[in-house]
Design a protein around this motif. Structure first.
Motif, PDB file in Angstrom:
ATOM      1  N   ARG A 144       5.116   0.287  -2.948  1.00  0.00           N
ATOM      2  CA  ARG A 144       4.853  -0.793  -4.138  1.00  0.00           C
ATOM      3  C   ARG A 144       6.223  -1.449  -4.455  1.00  0.00           C
ATOM      4  O   ARG A 144       7.445  -0.972  -4.099  1.00  0.00           O
ATOM      5  CB  ARG A 144       4.229  -0.043  -5.310  1.00  0.00           C
ATOM      6  CG  ARG A 144       3.631  -1.219  -6.257  1.00  0.00           C
ATOM      7  CD  ARG A 144       2.798  -0.419  -7.329  1.00  0.00           C
ATOM      8  NE  ARG A 144       2.018  -1.730  -7.918  1.00  0.00           N
ATOM      9  CZ  ARG A 144       1.561  -1.670  -9.065  1.00  0.00           C
ATOM     10  NH1 ARG A 144       1.774  -0.560  -9.768  1.00  0.00           N
ATOM     11  NH2 ARG A 144       0.680  -2.651  -9.372  1.00  0.00           N
ATOM     12  N   PHE A 165      -0.623  -0.916   2.831  1.00  0.00           N
ATOM     13  CA  PHE A 165      -1.208  -1.553   1.574  1.00  0.00           C
ATOM     14  C   PHE A 165      -0.334  -1.194   0.125  1.00  0.00           C
ATOM     15  O   PHE A 165       0.603  -0.473   0.346  1.00  0.00           O
ATOM     16  CB  PHE A 165      -2.543  -0.696   1.269  1.00  0.00           C
ATOM     17  CG  PHE A 165      -3.613  -0.806   2.068  1.00  0.00           C
ATOM     18  CD1 PHE A 165      -4.487  -1.806   1.909  1.00  0.00           C
ATOM     19  CD2 PHE A 165      -3.998   0.061   3.232  1.00  0.00           C
ATOM     20  CE1 PHE A 165      -5.606  -2.086   2.886  1.00  0.00           C
ATOM     21  CE2 PHE A 165      -4.828   0.122   4.195  1.00  0.00           C
ATOM     22  CZ  PHE A 165      -5.747  -1.290   3.996  1.00  0.00           C
ATOM     23  N   SER A 166      -0.415  -1.953  -0.705  1.00  0.00           N
ATOM     24  CA  SER A 166       0.125  -1.298  -2.088  1.00  0.00           C
ATOM     25  C   SER A 166      -0.853  -0.383  -2.500  1.00  0.00           C
ATOM     26  O   SER A 166      -2.126  -0.330  -2.096  1.00  0.00           O
ATOM     27  CB  SER A 166       0.443  -2.361  -3.137  1.00  0.00           C
ATOM     28  OG  SER A 166      -0.991  -2.631  -3.598  1.00  0.00           O
ATOM     29  N   PRO A 167      -0.500   0.619  -3.355  1.00  0.00           N
ATOM     30  CA  PRO A 167      -1.295   1.717  -3.759  1.00  0.00           C
ATOM     31  C   PRO A 167      -2.454   1.168  -4.543  1.00  0.00           C
ATOM     32  O   PRO A 167      -3.648   1.726  -4.177  1.00  0.00           O
ATOM     33  CB  PRO A 167      -0.671   2.608  -4.412  1.00  0.00           C
ATOM     34  CG  PRO A 167       1.039   2.365  -4.181  1.00  0.00           C
ATOM     35  CD  PRO A 167       1.088   1.164  -3.773  1.00  0.00           C
ATOM     36  N   PRO A 168      -2.451   0.066  -5.347  1.00  0.00           N
ATOM     37  CA  PRO A 168      -3.667  -0.412  -6.031  1.00  0.00           C
ATOM     38  C   PRO A 168      -4.524  -1.080  -4.966  1.00  0.00           C
ATOM     39  O   PRO A 168      -5.827  -1.104  -5.274  1.00  0.00           O
ATOM     40  CB  PRO A 168      -3.129  -1.453  -6.983  1.00  0.00           C
ATOM     41  CG  PRO A 168      -1.666  -1.120  -7.282  1.00  0.00           C
ATOM     42  CD  PRO A 168      -1.346  -0.392  -5.858  1.00  0.00           C
ATOM     43  N   ASP A 169      -4.008  -1.727  -4.131  1.00  0.00           N
ATOM     44  CA  ASP A 169      -4.957  -2.463  -3.245  1.00  0.00           C
ATOM     45  C   ASP A 169      -5.518  -1.193  -2.459  1.00  0.00           C
ATOM     46  O   ASP A 169      -6.787  -1.433  -1.976  1.00  0.00           O
ATOM     47  CB  ASP A 169      -4.203  -3.621  -2.191  1.00  0.00           C
ATOM     48  CG  ASP A 169      -3.732  -4.794  -2.815  1.00  0.00           C
ATOM     49  OD1 ASP A 169      -4.439  -5.221  -3.889  1.00  0.00           O
ATOM     50  OD2 ASP A 169      -2.714  -5.034  -2.701  1.00  0.00           O
ATOM     51  N   LEU A 170      -4.737  -0.364  -2.027  1.00  0.00           N
ATOM     52  CA  LEU A 170      -5.582   0.813  -1.092  1.00  0.00           C
ATOM     53  C   LEU A 170      -6.741   1.500  -1.979  1.00  0.00           C
ATOM     54  O   LEU A 170      -7.645   1.713  -1.443  1.00  0.00           O
ATOM     55  CB  LEU A 170      -4.466   1.692  -0.711  1.00  0.00           C
ATOM     56  CG  LEU A 170      -5.114   3.140  -0.066  1.00  0.00           C
ATOM     57  CD1 LEU A 170      -5.787   2.571   1.400  1.00  0.00           C
ATOM     58  CD2 LEU A 170      -3.988   4.154   0.172  1.00  0.00           C
ATOM     59  N   LEU A 171      -6.382   1.484  -3.297  1.00  0.00           N
ATOM     60  CA  LEU A 171      -7.590   2.449  -4.053  1.00  0.00           C
ATOM     61  C   LEU A 171      -8.553   1.397  -4.467  1.00  0.00           C
ATOM     62  O   LEU A 171      -9.588   1.951  -4.897  1.00  0.00           O
ATOM     63  CB  LEU A 171      -6.768   2.991  -5.254  1.00  0.00           C
ATOM     64  CG  LEU A 171      -5.726   4.027  -5.095  1.00  0.00           C
ATOM     65  CD1 LEU A 171      -4.945   4.499  -6.416  1.00  0.00           C
ATOM     66  CD2 LEU A 171      -6.377   5.087  -4.353  1.00  0.00           C
ATOM     67  N   GLN A 222       1.863   7.927 -10.571  1.00  0.00           N
ATOM     68  CA  GLN A 222       1.024   7.082  -9.795  1.00  0.00           C
ATOM     69  C   GLN A 222       1.312   7.614  -8.493  1.00  0.00           C
ATOM     70  O   GLN A 222       0.310   7.533  -7.527  1.00  0.00           O
ATOM     71  CB  GLN A 222       1.314   5.643 -10.174  1.00  0.00           C
ATOM     72  CG  GLN A 222       0.922   5.275 -11.420  1.00  0.00           C
ATOM     73  CD  GLN A 222      -0.263   5.054 -11.781  1.00  0.00           C
ATOM     74  OE1 GLN A 222      -1.198   4.704 -10.692  1.00  0.00           O
ATOM     75  NE2 GLN A 222      -1.069   5.087 -12.891  1.00  0.00           N
TER      76      GLN A 222
END
Lengths: 339, 339
Positions: B203, B228-234, B260
């Motif tokens: 991130r 990926f960024s973590p939010p995009d992956l999740l 996070q």
């Protein structure tokens, strides 16, 4: 997935007033460009907005970096921007934070959401309500197309165009017919179950579609998928294509040089196992293992929109084969509370 | 790869004047934001610029959509923007086209390139010459770090900071020591040869690093990789993680909430086969199969920069195991003439 045509028909007359208000904000003399904050499928709608508003209304559209908007203090200066948040649930905290920061900086804000009231709508000067009803599946389908429809409504207020308006009126029946035809032939996607990876490529409007096809097949099918623009793929990542993989090219007629598509398809045929091509161009279709013929005479923005449907159906088919619950696949949840 | 410290040492005193001129353009009152056009590794440098100039100088940095700049006539309006092109070769036609269009619209233009004179430099008001000599391998390493160094020089003129200036002076020796240490322990990456896919997450500054690690391993190793960024992956793609895959988390100390990172690592451990973590945080390192300990007490921008080096070394190691010619891997060529 099946009720997308009906959902678009329901909103055919809705949303025009709020789209007009959104367009008025984008036309303000102090607005030089737009920033869009979104995640997941909504981020793919944001990619569509980049090409739609860029190519058709000469508006520069940037994608936000939500990680820089954790607090209002050291966020980037949004002077000159109008800020748009797209979120089906209207809940995504990082998208909401971008709009709140924009508002704290005195910038105009627009929400495109299927959830009104919602925290996103509360942070926006204008809310374009998708109003297509709850999406049962975690994997957004009708809300994705509804988001594109909302963007097209905004464009129509920025740059009215009779042909586009007529085609928008015909969109529900076109979507419905495409969904039915794709569902009837979905067995052609059965080989995806044995693919090692699915690589989807597309440019301009097709770039958004490529990302959305990759995301749907991944969410529902649990397959490794990826999306590239052709230049980005050829700049290195082409080295990692797999002979056991599928390549899927989104190539509607339009501004892209057909020779570039043909060159790319040659490379994909050499380096992957199975090629899928969504196009109108007969040469491209003839060279594909699985040709997905798009309706002739559609403008690029519309052909690319319709081209997402075979991707949705391929995702559904893979989920069927794998026994995945499409309403809640692979442990995903509807609202991802990332910040 | 091995001469990156020396290359940075050579440019330690170079480039400051042109960086000052670039900063002066970015400070012009009519400049509200920056647009960066780039491909491949240079696009990852552009991602670094988004977080560096956004977090440290509150400048909004957007990534360009080169497909909309094929001709000057219907390109988006760049009013309010300063436009930056990053290209090692200075040749990439689509990057050059963005700068030419910006200039035709009367906007200020900046080139960051290792090739001066070049078409990119010719289209720019100010050129920051990387001046690190020819990069032998198709896979950019020293020019990537040199591009980041050039961005840091521009930042230093926008927002001078004594600590940052001191750390920049120490950068060549830090990079050199890290390269040596990583090369000495590169056998720990041997298992990558059997991985089905490598998924890299990060991130903010680490987002750029994640993309560059994924690109290097893919270019040199021929493996399927993704970032990926973590939010995009999740937000969906987590469904496509593979038990036979490797996950690589770039997680330097900084603005991101450590909880996070820990949450994400738990998910990655459940859904992938092997986890690599580049971090300072001892909890994160202890939970990784392969811990990559970053030097303590580095600011986030610097820890993320250094964290690209183990990725470069992993890429080299995979190429060694697979007998790939690192100067010309997998049929890639140095200049990709996509438009």
């Amino acid at each position: 997935l099946r009720d997308q045509g009906a959902a678009l028909a329901r909103r055919a007359e809705l949303g025009w007033d709020s789209a007009a208000a959104a367009a008025a904000l984008l036309r303000r003399p102090d607005v030089k460009y737009a920033v869009v904050a979104a995640r997941g499928s909504s981020d793919n709608a944001a990619r569509y907005a980049q090409y739609l508003l860029g190519a058709e209304a000469q508006l520069t559209v940037a994608l936000a970096t939500p990680a820089l908007f954790r607090g209002p203090t050291d966020a980037p200066n949004l002077g000159g921007a109008a800020v748009v948040g797209i979120s089906q649930s209207g809940q995504s905290p990082d998208v909401v934070n971008v709009l709140r920061t924009a508002r704290a900086q005195g910038r105009p804000t627009i929400a495109i959401t299927n959830s009104h009231p919602s925290p996103l709508a509360a942070a926006a000067d204008v809310t374009v309500d998708l109003a297509v009803g709850a999406e049962r599946s975690v994997a957004a389908t009708k809300t994705y197309l509804a988001s594109l429809h909302a963007l097209l409504q905004i464009l129509e207020h920025l740059r009215p165009d009779k042909d586009r308006r007529r085609r928008l009126a015909e969109l529900p029946s076109l979507v419905d017919a495409t969904v039915q035809a794709e569902l009837a032939t979905r067995a052609r996607f059965d080989g995806l179950h044995d693919a090692s990876v699915l690589t989807v490529t597309g440019r301009r409007f097709g770039y958004a579609t490529a990302h959305e096809v990759a995301l749907k097949v991944r969410e529902l099918g649990g397959l490794t998928t990826e999306a590239f623009s052709p230049p980005d793929l050829l700049h290195g990542p082409v080295a990692g294509l797999d002979a056991g993989g599928w390549a899927w090219l989104v190539a509607p007629d339009g501004a892209e040089d057909p020779d570039q598509h043909e060159h790319l398809l040659t490379v994909l045929r050499q380096r992957t196992g199975t090629t899928v091509v969504a196009a109108q161009n007969p040469h491209l279709l003839a060279a594909a293992d699985i040709p997905l013929e798009l309706p002739a005479d559609l403008p690029e923005w519309l052909a690319a929109l319709v081209a997402v449907i075979p991707g949705q159906v391929a995702a559904l088919r893979l989920a069927e084969i794998r026994g995945v619950d499409v309403d809640r696949p692979h442990g995903l949840s509807k609202v991802t509370l990332t910040r």
